[in-house]
Design a protein around this motif. Structure first.
Motif, PDB file in Angstrom:
ATOM      1  N   ARG A 492     -36.539 -31.750 -12.079  1.00  0.00           N
ATOM      2  CA  ARG A 492     -35.330 -31.188 -12.695  1.00  0.00           C
ATOM      3  C   ARG A 492     -35.119 -29.749 -12.232  1.00  0.00           C
ATOM      4  O   ARG A 492     -36.043 -29.106 -11.745  1.00  0.00           O
ATOM      5  CB  ARG A 492     -35.435 -31.223 -14.229  1.00  0.00           C
ATOM      6  N   ILE A 493     -33.909 -29.268 -12.412  1.00  0.00           N
ATOM      7  CA  ILE A 493     -33.578 -27.899 -12.061  1.00  0.00           C
ATOM      8  C   ILE A 493     -32.644 -27.340 -13.131  1.00  0.00           C
ATOM      9  O   ILE A 493     -31.868 -28.082 -13.749  1.00  0.00           O
ATOM     10  CB  ILE A 493     -32.931 -27.817 -10.657  1.00  0.00           C
ATOM     11  N   GLY A 494     -32.734 -26.029 -13.361  1.00  0.00           N
ATOM     12  CA  GLY A 494     -31.947 -25.421 -14.421  1.00  0.00           C
ATOM     13  C   GLY A 494     -30.522 -25.099 -14.000  1.00  0.00           C
ATOM     14  O   GLY A 494     -30.234 -24.818 -12.840  1.00  0.00           O
ATOM     15  N   ILE A 495     -29.625 -25.176 -14.993  1.00  0.00           N
ATOM     16  CA  ILE A 495     -28.260 -24.653 -14.822  1.00  0.00           C
ATOM     17  C   ILE A 495     -28.072 -23.605 -15.922  1.00  0.00           C
ATOM     18  O   ILE A 495     -28.571 -23.760 -17.038  1.00  0.00           O
ATOM     19  CB  ILE A 495     -27.175 -25.747 -14.892  1.00  0.00           C
ATOM     20  N   TYR A 496     -27.332 -22.534 -15.600  1.00  0.00           N
ATOM     21  CA  TYR A 496     -27.326 -21.366 -16.479  1.00  0.00           C
ATOM     22  C   TYR A 496     -25.919 -20.830 -16.712  1.00  0.00           C
ATOM     23  O   TYR A 496     -25.094 -20.790 -15.797  1.00  0.00           O
ATOM     24  CB  TYR A 496     -28.197 -20.255 -15.876  1.00  0.00           C
ATOM     25  N   GLU A 497     -25.701 -20.402 -17.952  1.00  0.00           N
ATOM     26  CA  GLU A 497     -24.464 -19.726 -18.356  1.00  0.00           C
ATOM     27  C   GLU A 497     -24.889 -18.405 -18.985  1.00  0.00           C
ATOM     28  O   GLU A 497     -25.444 -18.385 -20.082  1.00  0.00           O
ATOM     29  CB  GLU A 497     -23.718 -20.604 -19.366  1.00  0.00           C
ATOM     30  N   LEU A 498     -24.679 -17.318 -18.271  1.00  0.00           N
ATOM     31  CA  LEU A 498     -25.190 -16.017 -18.716  1.00  0.00           C
ATOM     32  C   LEU A 498     -24.037 -15.107 -19.122  1.00  0.00           C
ATOM     33  O   LEU A 498     -23.223 -14.702 -18.296  1.00  0.00           O
ATOM     34  CB  LEU A 498     -26.008 -15.355 -17.604  1.00  0.00           C
ATOM     35  N   LEU A 499     -23.994 -14.787 -20.416  1.00  0.00           N
ATOM     36  CA  LEU A 499     -22.945 -13.928 -20.962  1.00  0.00           C
ATOM     37  C   LEU A 499     -23.545 -12.553 -21.255  1.00  0.00           C
ATOM     38  O   LEU A 499     -24.366 -12.407 -22.171  1.00  0.00           O
ATOM     39  CB  LEU A 499     -22.375 -14.560 -22.246  1.00  0.00           C
TER      40      LEU A 499
END
Length: 556
Positions: A492-499
């Motif tokens: 698996r690999i991460g997906i990111y939403e950085l606010l």
């Protein structure tokens, strides 16, 4: 020779098996009888033959090995024939490259080591083990060691042990050992043992998804469940309430920690084992799949002297791995890092790590309050679950500490409203939170069976990427192969939403704006949403269309 014998005696004294007076007595007798020192002590019933062998092994620099807390790969057991192993009181333990580690009653016996090397064509490293442990291991592992159906067929169901001995029958031990070794080989994160009306179901969670394994006969349920409970130190007689325990053991050449949870159901006790394999965890921000923009932004947050950084997402989305990777980057000699976790999953040198113990009154809030008197620079709280913990975390951030924690929210913007809903004043939230990282894990398409195809127009439309797709665009999918268990995915690999909080977002938080309103502003300011992050991985050929739809919502 005198020095060597004296050294043997000193080893026995240091182990508390004899005292100085007994050693001097044995040495005096040796000058008359000329018998080996160990033999004299055995005759006097001061020590056993096993004690002498262990001391001789220590004298030769040979490691003592505890087989009782060890699971052996059935494939390793096959390397040494059973009749040979029993004749010479040995047990193959694990193979690393071309070296076979073998537990022996007499590891100083070069003849046996040479014979093992001749039979296996592997280099041999001998370790000492107690004879009783070697015999137990031989009984557990030899005979049907590599085939679950053979083990089940060998069970005399009329003679399954009952009462206190339930779960201690050799074939049941083999079955449970087989389950655990197989799960680790398949890189599972959890083992689910689930009693059903007519059978005992077994499932492994691999890459975030549950995969059914061959089930076991219903009449083995009580014995198998009891075996897991014995290993975890749980009460096998208590079947009415949930129990939690822990198993620590070596499997192959790895130290594995298992968190065990039982829960009574209408068909019997359900057991789930969470597998914590330190060797399988890849730490380091560069290995987590951060795109360059988010990586630079996240590192700029980590460089802040104080404030709160939150990581959010559902259970199993990789939050702990991200936090540990961030802390590792910051873990330096001139920094005091303290963590409170439930539980501490992985231990790291240089960090002060604390287990939550609610029964003893050591909650997240209590530990965090104590931390502030321990002169920390950086604090990590496993999870903000209530108002008290949230308020102390905010106080810590506002008094000059960098605070890391997690929340269970669907996206980054929702974390602001979650904290306010917990009872934290909006002005405290807006002035303490530096940034919020929402994340998920998507499965990687298996590299071995990966194939590329031109997506259907309907799929492109549903994904909302019509403007990004050209006639040359191709997406990836896995056909399924032996390497990935026919799933088409491996890893698996991460997906990111950085606010990262901005003045505009701060103002909206102060006004108690909705999560959707905050999200819209953040997107206008350049926020990459989880859906967009997943689409980037899709266009790079790392994941599939199905994974994008499964893991993310269509929200920008």
């Amino acid at each position: 020779m005198g020095d060597t014998k004296k050294k043997l005696g000193q080893i026995l004294v240091e182990q508390g098996l004899i005292n100085d007076n007994q050693l001097q007595d044995a040495l005096r007798e040796q000058t008359i009888s000329h018998l080996p020192l160990g033999e004299i002590m055995v005759k006097k019933n001061w020590v056993s033959h096993e004690d002498i062998k262990r001391a001789l092994a220590m004298q030769s620099g040979i490691t003592s090995f505890n087989l009782s807390g060890y699971l052996i790969d059935p494939e390793v057991v096959k390397i040494v024939p059973e009749d040979f192993a029993r004749k010479y009181k040995i047990m193959p333990v694990f193979v690393v490259e071309d070296v076979l580690t073998v537990a022996m009653v007499d590891p100083t016996n070069i003849y046996i080591s040479d014979e093992i090397q001749r039979i296996t064509r592997l280099k041999v490293e001998a370790v000492f083990a107690e004879e009783i442990d070697i015999r137990k291991s031989q009984d557990q592992y030899y005979g049907g060691s590599g085939n679950m159906q053979e083990i089940i067929a060998s069970i005399d169901k009329n003679k399954l042990l009952e009462g206190d001995k339930l779960g201690e029958d050799a074939p049941i031990i083999k079955i449970v050992n087989h389950m655990i070794v197989q799960a680790i080989q398949m890189k599972a994160s959890d083992i689910h043992v689930e009693p059903e009306e007519r059978l005992l179901s077994l499932r492994y969670r691999i890459d975030g998804m549950l995969h059914r394994q061959p089930s076991l006969p219903k009449d083995l349920t009580a014995a198998v469940i009891s075996r897991f409970k014995i290993m975890a130190g749980l009460d096998i007689a208590e079947k009415r309430i949930p129990q939690d325990g822990r198993i620590m053991m070596k499997v192959g050449n790895k130290n594995i920690d298992f968190r065990v949870s039982t829960c009574p159901t209408v068909n019997g006790e359900n057991v789930v084992l969470r597998i914590l394999d330190k060797s399988g965890v890849v730490l380091g921000l560069n290995s987590l799949g951060f795109p360059p923009k988010e990586m630079d932004l996240f590192k700029s947050l980590l460089a802040s002297p104080y404030g709160i950084i939150l990581v959010t997402g559902p259970t199993g989305s990789g939050k702990t791995t991200t936090l540990y990777s961030a802390l590792q980057l910051l873990n330096k000699e001139d920094v005091n890092i303290m963590t409170v976790e439930d539980p501490v999953e992985y231990q790291f040198p240089g960090m002060r790590q604390v287990h939550v113990n609610v029964t003893a009154g050591l909650t997240f809030a209590a530990a965090l309050r104590s931390f502030l008197r321990q002169d920390p620079d950086i604090v990590m709280v496993g999870e903000i679950r209530d108002k008290e913990t949230a308020e102390i975390a905010v106080q810590a951030a506002l008094t000059g500490h960098l605070v890391f924690s997690t929340l269970h929210t669907n996206d980054s913007a929702s974390s602001f409203t979650r904290l306010i809903d917990m009872g934290v004043e909006p002005f405290l939230v807006s002035s303490s939170v530096l940034g919020i990282l929402a994340q998920r894990l998507v499965r990687r398409v298996c590299e071995k069976c990966k194939e590329f195809y031109v997506p259907e127009p309907e799929i492109v439309r549903d994904l909302g990427v019509t403007d990004r797709v050209t006639k040359d665009t191709k997406f990836a999918r896995g056909k399924g192969c032996g390497l990935c268990g026919q799933s088409g995915y491996k890893g698996r690999i991460g997906i990111y939403e950085l606010l990262k909080i901005s003045p505009e977002v701060q103002g909206m938080v102060l006004k108690r704006a909705s999560a959707d309103s905050i999200r819209e502003v953040a997107i206008k300011q350049g926020l990459t949403t989880l859906r967009l992050a997943a689409l980037d991985k899709l266009f790079q050929g790392m994941t599939s269309v199905e994974e994008v739809f499964r893991v993310t919502l269509d929200s920008g």
